[in-house]
Design a protein around this motif. Structure first.
Motif, mmCIF file in Angstrom:
data_model
loop_
_atom_site.group_PDB
_atom_site.id
_atom_site.type_symbol
_atom_site.label_atom_id
_atom_site.label_comp_id
_atom_site.label_asym_id
_atom_site.label_seq_id
_atom_site.Cartn_x
_atom_site.Cartn_y
_atom_site.Cartn_z
ATOM 1 N N UNK A 90 33.037 49.321 51.192
ATOM 2 C CA UNK A 90 31.718 49.414 50.552
ATOM 3 C C UNK A 90 31.307 48.134 49.831
ATOM 4 N N UNK A 91 32.219 47.188 49.743
ATOM 5 C CA UNK A 91 31.934 45.968 48.999
ATOM 6 C C UNK A 91 31.849 46.217 47.505
ATOM 7 N N UNK A 92 32.644 47.183 47.016
ATOM 8 C CA UNK A 92 32.628 47.538 45.601
ATOM 9 C C UNK A 92 33.918 47.098 44.917
ATOM 10 N N UNK A 93 33.855 47.073 43.581
ATOM 11 C CA UNK A 93 34.988 46.610 42.782
ATOM 12 C C UNK A 93 35.396 47.657 41.752
ATOM 13 N N UNK A 94 36.590 47.453 41.191
ATOM 14 C CA UNK A 94 37.145 48.369 40.202
ATOM 15 C C UNK A 94 37.806 47.564 39.083
ATOM 16 N N UNK A 95 37.781 48.138 37.883
ATOM 17 C CA UNK A 95 38.460 47.570 36.720
ATOM 18 C C UNK A 95 39.097 48.718 35.946
ATOM 19 N N UNK A 96 40.134 48.412 35.178
ATOM 20 C CA UNK A 96 40.854 49.453 34.438
ATOM 21 C C UNK A 96 40.909 49.142 32.951
ATOM 22 N N UNK A 97 40.736 50.193 32.142
ATOM 23 C CA UNK A 97 40.935 50.136 30.697
ATOM 24 C C UNK A 97 42.134 51.030 30.404
ATOM 25 N N UNK A 98 43.179 50.440 29.866
ATOM 26 C CA UNK A 98 44.421 51.186 29.702
ATOM 27 C C UNK A 98 44.894 51.197 28.264
#
Length: 182
Positions: free
Chosen positions: A17-25
Protein backbone atom coordinates in the motif's frame (compact mmCIF):
# COMPACT_ATOMS: atom_id res chain seq x y z
CA UNK A 1 -0.91 -15.72 3.92
CA UNK A 2 1.18 -18.81 3.19
CA UNK A 3 2.31 -19.50 6.77
CA UNK A 4 3.97 -16.09 7.18
CA UNK A 5 4.22 -14.59 10.62
CA UNK A 6 1.82 -11.82 11.58
CA UNK A 7 4.75 -9.40 11.38
CA UNK A 8 5.68 -10.46 7.85
CA UNK A 9 2.04 -10.27 6.77
CA UNK A 10 1.59 -6.79 8.24
CA UNK A 11 4.81 -5.48 6.67
CA UNK A 12 3.84 -6.94 3.30
CA UNK A 13 0.42 -5.26 3.43
CA UNK A 14 2.03 -1.96 4.40
CA UNK A 15 4.60 -2.21 1.61
CA UNK A 16 1.97 -3.13 -0.99
CA UNK A 17 0.00 0.00 0.00
CA UNK A 18 3.00 2.29 0.25
CA UNK A 19 2.22 2.93 3.92
CA UNK A 20 4.43 3.24 6.99
CA UNK A 21 4.30 2.32 10.67
CA UNK A 22 5.82 3.67 13.89
CA UNK A 23 5.72 2.36 17.46
CA UNK A 24 5.33 4.02 20.86
CA UNK A 25 6.49 1.64 23.55
CA UNK A 26 6.40 1.67 27.29
CA UNK A 27 6.58 -1.76 28.91
CA UNK A 28 8.03 -3.37 25.76
CA UNK A 29 10.99 -0.95 25.78
CA UNK A 30 11.85 -1.27 22.08
CA UNK A 31 10.85 -4.89 21.50
CA UNK A 32 8.09 -3.93 19.03
CA UNK A 33 10.59 -1.94 16.95
CA UNK A 34 13.02 -4.86 17.12
CA UNK A 35 10.31 -7.26 15.91
CA UNK A 36 9.30 -4.98 13.06
CA UNK A 37 12.87 -4.36 11.92
CA UNK A 38 13.88 -8.02 12.14
CA UNK A 39 12.25 -8.64 8.75
CA UNK A 40 14.30 -8.04 5.60
CA UNK A 41 13.09 -4.94 3.76
CA UNK A 42 11.50 -3.42 6.86
CA UNK A 43 13.11 -0.08 6.06
CA UNK A 44 10.49 0.39 3.33
CA UNK A 45 7.72 0.59 5.92
CA UNK A 46 9.09 1.18 9.44
CA UNK A 47 9.54 4.88 10.28
CA UNK A 48 10.91 4.39 13.80
CA UNK A 49 9.88 4.20 17.41
CA UNK A 50 9.71 6.14 20.65
CA UNK A 51 10.46 4.29 23.86
CA UNK A 52 8.27 6.30 26.22
CA UNK A 53 9.08 4.39 29.38
CA UNK A 54 8.75 7.43 31.63
CA UNK A 55 5.30 8.98 32.01
CA UNK A 56 6.79 12.42 31.27
CA UNK A 57 7.93 11.19 27.84
CA UNK A 58 4.41 10.02 27.06
CA UNK A 59 3.26 13.59 27.70
CA UNK A 60 6.20 15.67 26.44
CA UNK A 61 7.11 13.70 23.30
CA UNK A 62 3.94 11.85 22.32
CA UNK A 63 1.49 14.54 23.43
CA UNK A 64 -0.58 12.41 25.80
CA UNK A 65 -2.70 14.79 27.88
CA UNK A 66 -1.12 15.44 31.28
CA UNK A 67 -4.48 15.53 33.03
CA UNK A 68 -5.35 12.11 31.57
CA UNK A 69 -2.06 10.67 32.82
CA UNK A 70 -2.58 12.25 36.25
CA UNK A 71 -6.15 10.99 36.54
CA UNK A 72 -5.78 7.45 35.17
CA UNK A 73 -2.07 6.68 35.24
CA UNK A 74 -0.04 5.34 32.33
CA UNK A 75 -1.72 1.91 32.28
CA UNK A 76 -4.96 2.82 30.54
CA UNK A 77 -6.73 2.23 27.21
CA UNK A 78 -7.09 5.93 26.40
CA UNK A 79 -3.41 6.52 27.17
CA UNK A 80 -2.53 3.69 24.74
CA UNK A 81 -4.77 5.26 22.07
CA UNK A 82 -3.15 8.68 22.53
CA UNK A 83 0.33 7.13 22.40
CA UNK A 84 -0.48 5.42 19.08
CA UNK A 85 -1.88 8.65 17.65
CA UNK A 86 1.08 10.63 19.00
CA UNK A 87 3.79 8.43 17.51
CA UNK A 88 1.96 8.40 14.20
CA UNK A 89 2.00 12.19 14.20
CA UNK A 90 5.52 12.71 15.60
CA UNK A 91 7.19 10.25 13.23
CA UNK A 92 4.99 10.98 10.22
CA UNK A 93 3.69 7.42 9.82
CA UNK A 94 0.42 6.17 8.38
CA UNK A 95 -0.01 3.73 11.27
CA UNK A 96 0.94 4.08 14.94
CA UNK A 97 1.27 1.27 17.48
CA UNK A 98 1.43 1.56 21.26
CA UNK A 99 2.09 -0.64 24.26
CA UNK A 100 1.63 0.32 27.89
CA UNK A 101 1.15 -1.88 30.91
CA UNK A 102 2.61 -3.70 33.88
CA UNK A 103 5.27 -6.33 33.20
CA UNK A 104 6.13 -6.74 36.86
CA UNK A 105 7.32 -7.75 39.23
CA UNK A 106 5.18 -5.18 41.15
CA UNK A 107 1.74 -3.70 40.38
CA UNK A 108 1.71 -0.16 38.94
CA UNK A 109 -0.91 2.61 38.94
CA UNK A 110 -3.25 0.31 40.85
CA UNK A 111 -3.08 -2.29 38.07
CA UNK A 112 -1.96 -5.88 38.63
CA UNK A 113 1.03 -7.44 36.87
CA UNK A 114 0.01 -8.62 33.40
CA UNK A 115 -2.42 -5.77 32.72
CA UNK A 116 -1.45 -4.42 29.30
CA UNK A 117 -3.06 -2.12 26.75
CA UNK A 118 -2.09 -2.23 23.10
CA UNK A 119 -3.37 0.24 20.53
CA UNK A 120 -3.27 0.92 16.81
CA UNK A 121 -4.06 4.21 15.07
CA UNK A 122 -4.40 4.36 11.31
CA UNK A 123 -6.28 5.78 8.35
CA UNK A 124 -9.91 4.83 7.92
CA UNK A 125 -11.26 6.98 5.10
CA UNK A 126 -13.67 8.87 7.36
CA UNK A 127 -13.95 12.63 7.68
CA UNK A 128 -11.59 12.52 10.66
CA UNK A 129 -9.36 10.19 8.68
CA UNK A 130 -8.25 8.25 11.74
CA UNK A 131 -9.39 5.10 13.50
CA UNK A 132 -7.80 4.22 16.81
CA UNK A 133 -8.48 0.99 18.65
CA UNK A 134 -7.16 -0.30 21.95
CA UNK A 135 -7.28 -3.75 23.46
CA UNK A 136 -6.88 -4.71 27.12
CA UNK A 137 -4.83 -7.80 27.79
CA UNK A 138 -4.59 -9.83 30.99
CA UNK A 139 -1.36 -11.75 30.56
CA UNK A 140 0.23 -14.44 32.69
CA UNK A 141 3.89 -15.22 33.10
CA UNK A 142 7.08 -13.58 34.15
CA UNK A 143 8.29 -10.17 32.98
CA UNK A 144 9.83 -11.51 29.75
CA UNK A 145 6.74 -13.56 28.86
CA UNK A 146 4.43 -10.57 29.43
CA UNK A 147 6.60 -8.28 27.30
CA UNK A 148 6.92 -10.86 24.50
CA UNK A 149 3.16 -11.51 24.49
CA UNK A 150 2.54 -7.74 24.34
CA UNK A 151 4.66 -7.50 21.19
CA UNK A 152 2.78 -10.38 19.54
CA UNK A 153 -0.59 -8.88 20.43
CA UNK A 154 0.11 -5.36 19.16
CA UNK A 155 1.36 -6.83 15.86
CA UNK A 156 -1.77 -9.01 15.63
CA UNK A 157 -3.92 -5.94 16.27
CA UNK A 158 -2.08 -4.06 13.51
CA UNK A 159 -2.62 -6.94 11.09
CA UNK A 160 -6.31 -7.09 12.01
CA UNK A 161 -6.70 -3.35 11.45
CA UNK A 162 -4.84 -3.51 8.13
CA UNK A 163 -7.15 -6.28 6.95
CA UNK A 164 -10.24 -4.40 8.21
CA UNK A 165 -8.99 -1.24 6.48
CA UNK A 166 -8.62 -3.16 3.20
CA UNK A 167 -12.11 -4.63 3.54
CA UNK A 168 -13.57 -1.16 4.16
CA UNK A 169 -11.84 0.22 1.07
CA UNK A 170 -13.08 -2.72 -1.02
CA UNK A 171 -16.65 -2.04 0.11
CA UNK A 172 -16.32 1.70 -0.57
CA UNK A 173 -15.38 1.00 -4.20
CA UNK A 174 -17.96 -1.67 -4.83
CA UNK A 175 -21.15 0.23 -5.39
CA UNK A 176 -22.22 -0.48 -1.83
CA UNK A 177 -22.99 -4.19 -1.96
CA UNK A 178 -19.64 -5.41 -0.63
CA UNK A 179 -18.57 -7.11 -3.86
CA UNK A 180 -15.99 -5.59 -6.13
CA UNK A 181 -17.32 -4.51 -9.50
CA UNK A 182 -15.21 -4.96 -12.66
Amino acid sequence: MNGETATAQALKLLKDRGQTVAAAESLTGGLVAAELTEAPGASATVRGSVTAYATAVKHEVLGVDGALLEERGAVDAEVARRMAEGVRRVLGADWGLATTGVAGPEPQDGQPVGTVYVAVAGPDGSERGLRTVARRLSLDGDRKEIRDASVREVIRLLLSELMENAATKDTEHSGGNGCLQP
